[in-house]
Design a protein around this motif. Structure first.
Motif, PDB file in Angstrom:
ATOM      1  N   ASP A 159     -10.073   0.384  -7.365  1.00  0.00           N
ATOM      2  CA  ASP A 159      -9.995  -0.561  -6.245  1.00  0.00           C
ATOM      3  C   ASP A 159      -9.862   0.197  -4.923  1.00  0.00           C
ATOM      4  O   ASP A 159      -9.104   1.173  -4.831  1.00  0.00           O
ATOM      5  N   ASN A 160     -10.574  -0.287  -3.905  1.00  0.00           N
ATOM      6  CA  ASN A 160     -10.556   0.378  -2.597  1.00  0.00           C
ATOM      7  C   ASN A 160     -10.484  -0.628  -1.469  1.00  0.00           C
ATOM      8  O   ASN A 160     -10.903  -0.343  -0.344  1.00  0.00           O
ATOM      9  N   GLY A 161      -9.937  -1.817  -1.762  1.00  0.00           N
ATOM     10  CA  GLY A 161      -9.916  -2.888  -0.775  1.00  0.00           C
ATOM     11  C   GLY A 161      -9.115  -2.571   0.464  1.00  0.00           C
ATOM     12  O   GLY A 161      -9.325  -3.184   1.521  1.00  0.00           O
ATOM     13  N   SER A 162      -8.187  -1.617   0.373  1.00  0.00           N
ATOM     14  CA  SER A 162      -7.381  -1.230   1.534  1.00  0.00           C
ATOM     15  C   SER A 162      -7.628   0.220   1.938  1.00  0.00           C
ATOM     16  O   SER A 162      -6.840   0.797   2.697  1.00  0.00           O
ATOM     17  N   GLY A 163      -8.661   0.817   1.398  1.00  0.00           N
ATOM     18  CA  GLY A 163      -8.960   2.204   1.731  1.00  0.00           C
ATOM     19  C   GLY A 163      -8.150   3.210   0.943  1.00  0.00           C
ATOM     20  O   GLY A 163      -8.097   4.401   1.300  1.00  0.00           O
ATOM     21  N   GLN A 164      -7.537   2.788  -0.178  1.00  0.00           N
ATOM     22  CA  GLN A 164      -6.637   3.666  -0.929  1.00  0.00           C
ATOM     23  C   GLN A 164      -7.343   4.793  -1.669  1.00  0.00           C
ATOM     24  O   GLN A 164      -6.680   5.692  -2.195  1.00  0.00           O
ATOM     25  N   LEU A 165      -8.688   4.769  -1.699  1.00  0.00           N
ATOM     26  CA  LEU A 165      -9.410   5.885  -2.316  1.00  0.00           C
ATOM     27  C   LEU A 165      -9.638   7.027  -1.327  1.00  0.00           C
ATOM     28  O   LEU A 165      -9.984   8.134  -1.742  1.00  0.00           O
ATOM     29  N   GLY A 208      -4.734   4.371   2.923  1.00  0.00           N
ATOM     30  CA  GLY A 208      -4.735   3.060   2.293  1.00  0.00           C
ATOM     31  C   GLY A 208      -3.977   2.028   3.095  1.00  0.00           C
ATOM     32  O   GLY A 208      -3.874   2.111   4.333  1.00  0.00           O
ATOM     33  N   GLU A 209      -3.419   1.040   2.430  1.00  0.00           N
ATOM     34  CA  GLU A 209      -2.692  -0.075   3.048  1.00  0.00           C
ATOM     35  C   GLU A 209      -1.461   0.440   3.800  1.00  0.00           C
ATOM     36  O   GLU A 209      -0.727   1.304   3.310  1.00  0.00           O
ATOM     37  N   ASN A 210      -1.221  -0.149   5.007  1.00  0.00           N
ATOM     38  CA  ASN A 210      -0.115   0.326   5.840  1.00  0.00           C
ATOM     39  C   ASN A 210       0.569  -0.815   6.583  1.00  0.00           C
ATOM     40  O   ASN A 210       1.234  -0.588   7.593  1.00  0.00           O
ATOM     41  N   GLY A 211       0.437  -2.035   6.050  1.00  0.00           N
ATOM     42  CA  GLY A 211       0.964  -3.199   6.768  1.00  0.00           C
ATOM     43  C   GLY A 211       2.460  -3.181   6.968  1.00  0.00           C
ATOM     44  O   GLY A 211       2.980  -3.817   7.895  1.00  0.00           O
ATOM     45  N   VAL A 212       3.198  -2.464   6.126  1.00  0.00           N
ATOM     46  CA  VAL A 212       4.658  -2.387   6.267  1.00  0.00           C
ATOM     47  C   VAL A 212       5.104  -0.932   6.424  1.00  0.00           C
ATOM     48  O   VAL A 212       6.247  -0.589   6.132  1.00  0.00           O
ATOM     49  N   GLY A 213       4.193  -0.076   6.861  1.00  0.00           N
ATOM     50  CA  GLY A 213       4.558   1.293   7.184  1.00  0.00           C
ATOM     51  C   GLY A 213       4.554   2.260   6.029  1.00  0.00           C
ATOM     52  O   GLY A 213       5.084   3.374   6.149  1.00  0.00           O
ATOM     53  N   ALA A 220       1.433   0.467  11.801  1.00  0.00           N
ATOM     54  CA  ALA A 220       1.225  -0.484  10.714  1.00  0.00           C
ATOM     55  C   ALA A 220      -0.268  -0.707  10.514  1.00  0.00           C
ATOM     56  O   ALA A 220      -0.701  -1.782  10.085  1.00  0.00           O
ATOM     57  N   THR A 221      -1.065   0.320  10.810  1.00  0.00           N
ATOM     58  CA  THR A 221      -2.512   0.251  10.707  1.00  0.00           C
ATOM     59  C   THR A 221      -2.977   0.951   9.436  1.00  0.00           C
ATOM     60  O   THR A 221      -2.617   2.109   9.184  1.00  0.00           O
ATOM     61  N   SER A 222      -3.769   0.258   8.652  1.00  0.00           N
ATOM     62  CA  SER A 222      -4.286   0.866   7.427  1.00  0.00           C
ATOM     63  C   SER A 222      -5.339   1.914   7.758  1.00  0.00           C
ATOM     64  O   SER A 222      -5.985   1.867   8.817  1.00  0.00           O
ATOM     65  N   HIS A 223      -5.526   2.875   6.835  1.00  0.00           N
ATOM     66  CA  HIS A 223      -6.459   3.978   7.075  1.00  0.00           C
ATOM     67  C   HIS A 223      -7.287   4.235   5.823  1.00  0.00           C
ATOM     68  O   HIS A 223      -6.746   4.352   4.726  1.00  0.00           O
ATOM     69  N   GLU A 224      -8.622   4.342   6.023  1.00  0.00           N
ATOM     70  CA  GLU A 224      -9.524   4.642   4.915  1.00  0.00           C
ATOM     71  C   GLU A 224      -9.667   6.129   4.660  1.00  0.00           C
ATOM     72  O   GLU A 224     -10.295   6.533   3.684  1.00  0.00           O
TER      73      GLU A 224
END
Length: 729
Positions: A159-165, A208-213, A220-224
């Motif tokens: 899964d890469n929906g939040s850029g976690q790859l 990846g996901e960064n909505g809560v740091g 709180a910005t997500s990064h691919e």
């Protein structure tokens, strides 16, 4: 919303747990001493000293690797086909292992491609992740996976929906792709939808996901693609929870960031942290683990400390109180490795024992229960054993709580089928209040406290006594028998002694081994003719013995090798007295030979103990009872297929006969025509023997085994010959 979701799960799991309240605690079999752990959402993996793989917990997606996806495993179970395992990673509903050849294998849920095999097909058994070589570390999250190569690069898939790859996109990947821009990496961790990596220089990078740091870059910005975690240097170890992250520095301090609603950051607040803060009061830390919303650390003194959510007791401090700063896990010392699942925690101690606490709705603690634990409890091995029996390629043990445990080949299907044998003890379901046991070649007997007899296994000759010739994988009651006080299993027949001193038998009868005067097989019990005042019985491949209260011994059945002790080779369909035997106190028989223990502590033997397997020449048959030279002060004895064992009053064990599989336990595979001492068995209380393996019940209630082990009959979790006694885990 997150707390509401957890509350819904709590209600469901509580209803399951309440169904088990008041039931017996099933202390179950466990692996050899463990070396590595990993916990997923609701399942766990462990590597044993022999590099075998063990799994337990939820199995709804096949994440245990057992070839099914139908039920949980409440006790640690060996994953078939997995050897040379050096590292494990348990994800949400999938699993990864790293093998000694540096390849990665995966199984379980694959809806997002987290198995990396190029498909979205669920796998119930391990498959190799193609294209990955020279891997040195792995990590798994809810639906993505990571691997670190020996060249310092990190690869990812799923899964890469939040850029976690970390490949610069949000496109899910069914096969591994390289994380962008990372070199000289030395460690990694995977959260729910974010990933972490440590470089050689001690800096930490996240994506990846960064909505809560949870990426710790101050935003709180997500990064691919990877970004550096702010202000962290000299880091040695990483851990990632669902939405929070942990780092251990070289000075032994712990730093945390991300979601903090349950205090999982450990700084005394419940405020999300967008960049790392030091966890309060912790020094000399050596290891980390992060669960869904709780955190664990191991200190250099072997103590374990925890903080965060504690709704299921996952902090192990004996309460259900949430903790915003670390508290010590109660009663746990000598810790070596930690692992945290969604709502539970595990610790591996330096002695190789496994301890667990927290929620166990799907058996994720490996305790055989679905009740939660607020303090650590051991995932125990086979203890409190009071009786043993050995079959052709199987073993069976009776515990003090009346439960029955079996291991080895079940005799019902091809031995090549993984489901046909278990290399460690497994509880027999549907049996309780059992008093004693008996085994035949491929069937097993159990005597209930109420005098009933139960049987299971192969039934081609009616040896189960249920009126049929249908094989049974679960116990069935033997028809028409009550007030039974003792029993034993022969090759394909069974015998039972009733409280009135009569003997009953059923099953194969081609040579009169049922003692009813015929050669007609029986699928339900018939009385052995002419026997009264019997106090003990024994059954072998094709003959049976009875000991009467006056100390005389009677035999019937096959006699070609002199096993009836009457100086002839004529089989007998009814019992005849063995004239030269008097003052006998115990009997045993198997294969083609018989044993008797006399009141003076000496042993008499007759028949053919070596059979056609004697390598030094033709078989030596004794047609009438003969003393075993040099043996005195014997207190118990047992006959194996072509070997014999005795226990002397000084606590030593001696054996003789065939030893091609190490069944004499003297560390060799040389045949012994005279008794030799078995090694390492002081403190033995009881002996049992199968066809080519042996067992000892120790005074501590533990079990040791040795000999043939091709079908796991020794019970040590391996499938190799054991020439010296080893403890059954």
């Amino acid at each position: 919303m997150r707390k509401l979701l957890k509350a819904s799960w709590w209600v469901v799991a509580l209803s399951v747990a309440l169904a088990f309240v008041g039931g017996p605690a099933m202390a179950g079999p466990v692996t050899p001493p463990l070396t590595h752990l990993s916990s997923g959402t609701r399942h766990s993996l462990a590597v044993a000293e022999d590099r075998s793989l063990w799994a337990w917990g939820l199995n709804n997606a096949g994440q245990l690797g057992l070839g099914t996806a139908t039920s949980e495993a409440f006790l640690p179970t060996r994953v078939p086909g997995m050897s040379d395992v050096i590292a494990v990673a348990a994800g949400g509903n999938h699993s990864l292992v790293l093998r000694a050849n540096r390849t990665v294998w995966a199984w379980g849920d694959n809806a997002h491609g987290q198995l990396g095999d190029g498909t979205r097909t669920r796998r119930l058994s391990p498959v190799q992740v193609p294209g990955l070589m020279r891997v040195v570390a792995i990590a798994a999250s809810s639906s993505h996976s990571l691997a670190l190569l020996d060249n310092g690069a990190i690869w990812s898939w799923g899964d890469n929906g939040s850029g976690q790859l970390g490949d610069g996109t949000r496109i899910s990947r069914l096969s591994p792709v390289k994380v962008y821009g990372l070199t000289k990496m030395k460690a990694l961790a995977a959260g729910n939808q974010h990933s972490l990596g440590r470089r050689l220089d001690g800096t930490v990078w996240a994506w990846g996901e960064n909505g809560v740091g949870q990426l710790g870059d101050g935003s709180a910005t997500s990064h691919e693609m990877p970004v550096q975690v702010a202000g962290l240097t000299n880091v040695t170890t990483l851990a990632a929870g669902q939405d929070h992250s942990l780092a251990l520095r070289t000075d032994g301090t712990v730093w945390a960031w991300g979601w903090n609603a349950y205090g999982q950051v450990g700084d005394g607040t419940q405020t999300p942290r967008l960049s790392p803060v030091q966890v309060a009061g912790l020094t000399s830390v050596t290891a980390l683990a992060a669960g869904e919303d709780h955190s664990l650390v191991l200190r250099s003194d072997g103590t374990v400390w925890a903080w965060g959510d504690n709704e299921w007791g996952q902090l192990g401090d004996g309460t259900l109180s949430q903790r915003l700063t670390p508290v010590q896990v109660s009663g746990l010392a000598d810790g070596m490795e930690l692992s945290a699942g969604s709502l539970y925690s595990l610790a591996l101690r330096t002695d190789g024992s496994l301890w667990g606490w927290g929620g166990s709705g799907s058996g994720e603690l490996g305790l055989g229960l679905t009740l939660w634990r607020t303090s650590p409890v051991p995932v125990v091995g086979l203890t409190d054993v009071v009786s043993l029996a050995g079959g052709y390629l199987s073993s069976v043990a009776l515990r003090s709580d009346g439960t029955v445990w079996v291991w080895g080949f079940d005799g019902l299907g091809p031995a090549s089928t993984p489901a046909a044998f278990s290399a460690v003890p497994t509880q027999v379901t549907g049996l309780q209040d059992i008093m004693s046991l008996g085994t035949g070649s491929t069937h097993t007997l159990a005597l209930g406290a109420d005098g009933s007899v139960w049987a299971w296994g192969r039934n081609s000759q009616g040896q189960l006594g249920d009126g049929t010739t249908t094989n049974r994988s679960s116990p069935v009651q033997v028809l028409g028998l009550s007030d039974v006080v003792a029993l034993d299993g022969g090759g394909n027949f069974s015998v039972a002694l009733r409280s009135d001193g009569t003997v009953w038998a059923w099953g194969d009868n081609w040579c009169g081994q049922l003692g009813d005067g015929t050669t007609v097989s029986r699928s339900s019990p018939v009385q052995v003719l002419g026997l009264t005042d019997v106090v003990a019985v024994a059954a072998a491949d094709y003959h049976a013995l009875a000991l009467r209260s006056d100390g005389t011994v009677w035999g019937w059945g096959y006699n070609y090798s002199g096993q009836l002790g009457d100086d002839s080779i004529s089989f007998r369909p009814t019992p005849a007295r063995i004239e030269s035997l008097t003052e006998v106190m115990a009997l045993s028989a198997d294969g083609l030979h018989s044993l008797a223990l006399r009141l003076d502590g000496t042993v008499q033997t007759w028949g053919d103990i070596h059979g056609e397997y004697l390598s030094g020449g033709p078989s030596v048959i004794q047609y009438f009872p003969t003393p075993v030279p040099g043996l005195t002060n014997v207190v118990t004895l047992v006959a194996g297929g072509h070997h014999a064992l005795v226990l002397r009053s000084d606590g030593t064990v001696w054996g003789w006969g065939l030893n091609n599989n190490g069944q004499l336990g003297d560390g060799t595979r040389f045949e012994r025509p005279a008794p030799v001492r078995s090694t390492g068995l002081l403190g033995t209380a009881l002996l049992a023997a199968g066809k080519y393996h042996s067992l000892a019940l120790r005074t501590s209630g533990s079990v040791s085994g040795w000999g043939s082990n091709y079908m796991g009959e020794v019970g040590d979790g391996t499938a190799q010959i054991i020439t010296r006694p080893v403890r059954v885990p």
